[in-house]
Write a protein that holds these residues in place. Structure first.
Motif, PDB file in Angstrom:
ATOM      1  N   GLY A  27       8.901  -3.459   3.950  1.00  0.00           N
ATOM      2  CA  GLY A  27       9.181  -2.637   5.122  1.00  0.00           C
ATOM      3  C   GLY A  27      10.348  -1.695   4.929  1.00  0.00           C
ATOM      4  O   GLY A  27      10.502  -0.718   5.653  1.00  0.00           O
ATOM      5  N   LYS A  28      11.180  -1.997   3.940  1.00  0.00           N
ATOM      6  CA  LYS A  28      12.303  -1.114   3.624  1.00  0.00           C
ATOM      7  C   LYS A  28      12.264  -0.807   2.131  1.00  0.00           C
ATOM      8  O   LYS A  28      11.670  -1.565   1.343  1.00  0.00           O
ATOM      9  N   PRO A  29      12.842   0.277   1.692  1.00  0.00           N
ATOM     10  CA  PRO A  29      12.759   0.644   0.268  1.00  0.00           C
ATOM     11  C   PRO A  29      13.502  -0.328  -0.642  1.00  0.00           C
ATOM     12  O   PRO A  29      14.658  -0.662  -0.401  1.00  0.00           O
ATOM     13  N   GLU A  30      12.807  -0.824  -1.643  1.00  0.00           N
ATOM     14  CA  GLU A  30      13.405  -1.648  -2.687  1.00  0.00           C
ATOM     15  C   GLU A  30      13.224  -0.909  -4.000  1.00  0.00           C
ATOM     16  O   GLU A  30      12.126  -0.446  -4.312  1.00  0.00           O
ATOM     17  N   TYR A  31      14.288  -0.828  -4.779  1.00  0.00           N
ATOM     18  CA  TYR A  31      14.277   0.015  -5.963  1.00  0.00           C
ATOM     19  C   TYR A  31      14.111  -0.803  -7.242  1.00  0.00           C
ATOM     20  O   TYR A  31      14.846  -1.770  -7.477  1.00  0.00           O
ATOM     21  N   ILE A  32      13.134  -0.421  -8.036  1.00  0.00           N
ATOM     22  CA  ILE A  32      12.858  -1.072  -9.316  1.00  0.00           C
ATOM     23  C   ILE A  32      13.417  -0.178 -10.410  1.00  0.00           C
ATOM     24  O   ILE A  32      12.887   0.913 -10.667  1.00  0.00           O
ATOM     25  N   THR A  33      14.498  -0.632 -11.039  1.00  0.00           N
ATOM     26  CA  THR A  33      15.209   0.214 -11.989  1.00  0.00           C
ATOM     27  C   THR A  33      15.386  -0.421 -13.368  1.00  0.00           C
ATOM     28  O   THR A  33      16.041   0.168 -14.227  1.00  0.00           O
TER      29      THR A  33
ATOM     30  N   ASP B 298       0.835  -1.199   0.000  1.00  0.00           N
ATOM     31  CA  ASP B 298       0.000   0.000   0.000  1.00  0.00           C
ATOM     32  C   ASP B 298       0.867   1.245   0.000  1.00  0.00           C
ATOM     33  O   ASP B 298       0.396   2.355   0.179  1.00  0.00           O
ATOM     34  N   SER B 299       2.154   1.020  -0.219  1.00  0.00           N
ATOM     35  CA  SER B 299       3.085   2.143  -0.199  1.00  0.00           C
ATOM     36  C   SER B 299       4.169   1.965  -1.257  1.00  0.00           C
ATOM     37  O   SER B 299       5.011   1.083  -1.143  1.00  0.00           O
ATOM     38  N   TRP B 300       4.103   2.779  -2.291  1.00  0.00           N
ATOM     39  CA  TRP B 300       5.127   2.770  -3.318  1.00  0.00           C
ATOM     40  C   TRP B 300       5.151   4.123  -4.019  1.00  0.00           C
ATOM     41  O   TRP B 300       4.173   4.865  -3.978  1.00  0.00           O
TER      42      TRP B 300
ATOM     43  N   TYR C 172      11.914   5.246 -12.196  1.00  0.00           N
ATOM     44  CA  TYR C 172      12.157   4.149 -11.254  1.00  0.00           C
ATOM     45  C   TYR C 172      11.052   4.144 -10.206  1.00  0.00           C
ATOM     46  O   TYR C 172      10.337   5.139 -10.018  1.00  0.00           O
ATOM     47  N   ILE C 173      10.896   3.009  -9.553  1.00  0.00           N
ATOM     48  CA  ILE C 173       9.851   2.829  -8.536  1.00  0.00           C
ATOM     49  C   ILE C 173      10.504   2.437  -7.221  1.00  0.00           C
ATOM     50  O   ILE C 173      11.457   1.654  -7.201  1.00  0.00           O
ATOM     51  N   VAL C 174       9.987   2.985  -6.136  1.00  0.00           N
ATOM     52  CA  VAL C 174      10.438   2.611  -4.796  1.00  0.00           C
ATOM     53  C   VAL C 174       9.295   1.837  -4.144  1.00  0.00           C
ATOM     54  O   VAL C 174       8.203   2.363  -3.956  1.00  0.00           O
ATOM     55  N   ASP C 175       9.562   0.576  -3.838  1.00  0.00           N
ATOM     56  CA  ASP C 175       8.550  -0.323  -3.269  1.00  0.00           C
ATOM     57  C   ASP C 175       8.859  -0.551  -1.786  1.00  0.00           C
ATOM     58  O   ASP C 175       9.966  -0.964  -1.435  1.00  0.00           O
ATOM     59  N   PHE C 176       7.867  -0.282  -0.921  1.00  0.00           N
ATOM     60  CA  PHE C 176       8.058  -0.431   0.526  1.00  0.00           C
ATOM     61  C   PHE C 176       7.328  -1.651   1.080  1.00  0.00           C
ATOM     62  O   PHE C 176       7.066  -1.737   2.276  1.00  0.00           O
TER      63      PHE C 176
ATOM     64  N   LYS D 131       7.409   8.316   2.646  1.00  0.00           N
ATOM     65  CA  LYS D 131       8.589   7.720   3.270  1.00  0.00           C
ATOM     66  C   LYS D 131       9.849   8.202   2.573  1.00  0.00           C
ATOM     67  O   LYS D 131       9.817   8.652   1.423  1.00  0.00           O
ATOM     68  N   GLU D 132      10.931   8.079   3.276  1.00  0.00           N
ATOM     69  CA  GLU D 132      12.205   8.521   2.732  1.00  0.00           C
ATOM     70  C   GLU D 132      12.774   7.475   1.762  1.00  0.00           C
ATOM     71  O   GLU D 132      12.570   6.271   1.936  1.00  0.00           O
ATOM     72  N   TYR D 133      13.471   7.948   0.745  1.00  0.00           N
ATOM     73  CA  TYR D 133      14.126   7.054  -0.211  1.00  0.00           C
ATOM     74  C   TYR D 133      15.350   7.753  -0.778  1.00  0.00           C
ATOM     75  O   TYR D 133      15.523   8.972  -0.629  1.00  0.00           O
ATOM     76  N   GLU D 134      16.208   6.980  -1.417  1.00  0.00           N
ATOM     77  CA  GLU D 134      17.413   7.527  -2.033  1.00  0.00           C
ATOM     78  C   GLU D 134      17.207   7.674  -3.539  1.00  0.00           C
ATOM     79  O   GLU D 134      16.691   6.775  -4.196  1.00  0.00           O
ATOM     80  N   SER D 135      17.614   8.805  -4.066  1.00  0.00           N
ATOM     81  CA  SER D 135      17.515   9.043  -5.501  1.00  0.00           C
ATOM     82  C   SER D 135      18.419   8.065  -6.248  1.00  0.00           C
ATOM     83  O   SER D 135      19.537   7.774  -5.813  1.00  0.00           O
ATOM     84  N   GLN D 136      17.914   7.547  -7.387  1.00  0.00           N
ATOM     85  CA  GLN D 136      18.649   6.545  -8.157  1.00  0.00           C
ATOM     86  C   GLN D 136      19.350   7.171  -9.364  1.00  0.00           C
ATOM     87  O   GLN D 136      18.924   8.202  -9.890  1.00  0.00           O
ATOM     88  N   SER D 137      20.417   6.517  -9.791  1.00  0.00           N
ATOM     89  CA  SER D 137      21.204   7.024 -10.917  1.00  0.00           C
ATOM     90  C   SER D 137      20.879   6.323 -12.229  1.00  0.00           C
ATOM     91  O   SER D 137      21.436   6.654 -13.276  1.00  0.00           O
TER      92      SER D 137
END
Length: 224
Positions: free
Chosen positions: A95-101, A45-47, A88-92, A67-73
């Protein structure tokens, strides 16, 4: 009898109108709009969907609490990517940010093909692109009860000549697979000066074979 025939003709006319309307092609909106409407299967429910252009992050969709996330390159694109532009997508969900790149991770995130946007993502993992510059040829679709039909482009050659073709893909709604691919031919074919197979260059290089010069007749020697 005449009245029944008239009613039957009206029924056929209405039915044909409904069928033609269902077959009417629609142009895909911008890439950002398509990606904003994907329907992920992951239990989250959070991305966040981020569009990064020239080093600047632009959040296009934010589901759930901020939520906080890190910018991707680096990231993915399902269309023609501009220089230094990607998504890119940040999937929570964990429970922690996972990056879809990349596209394979995006396909996994989307999961089941629930709508035309999901179908476009699925097609992109097979090498097809939404070419917004040529919407009539490579960025439109229609659907019926059984299938999605997508007219998309594909880069078929980076060598000489640079070439893009457009295809009509049939993606089954129940099978979630491409059941038919129709090749509609090339719509871009570019040569440069270095292309040895450039037709214009070949014409210029073709020179007429030199004609044999007529032999000079020998003059008879003068008698003294």
């Amino acid at each position: 009898m005449i009245r029944f025939r008239d009613q039957f003709n009206i029924f056929i006319f209405v039915l044909s109108g409904i069928f033609l309307h269902a077959q009417e092609k629609k142009q895909f909106p911008g890439i950002s709009t398509i990606l904003s409407k994907i329907n992920p299967d992951t239990k989250t429910d959070s991305w966040i969907l981020v569009h990064k252009s020239y080093g600047k992050d632009n959040i296009l969709r934010e589901a759930g609490a901020k939520k906080e996330y890190e910018s991707q390159s680096s990231g993915f694109n399902i269309g023609i990517a501009e220089e230094d532009e990607f998504y890119y997508i940040v999937d929570f969900s964990s429970g922690k940010p996972e990056y879809i790149t990349d596209l394979n991770a995006l396909r996994k995130f989307v999961g089941k093909v629930d709508n035309i946007q999901d179908a476009a993502v699925f097609a992109s993992t097979e090498g097809y692109i939404i070419d917004e510059e040529f919407r009539d040829l490579a960025a439109n679709y229609y659907e019926d009860k059984s299938n999605y039909y997508l007219d998309l482009g594909k880069l078929t050659s980076k060598e000489c000549p640079y070439q893009k073709k457009h295809f009509t893909l049939t993606i089954g709604k129940s099978t979630e697979s491409i059941s038919n691919v129709k090749d509609n031919g090339a719509y871009i074919e570019l040569y440069n000066k270095k292309c040895t197979n450039n037709p214009r260059l070949l014409k210029l290089e073709q020179k007429e074979e030199p004609k044999d010069e007529p032999k000079k007749s020998k003059k008879p020697a003068k008698r003294r």
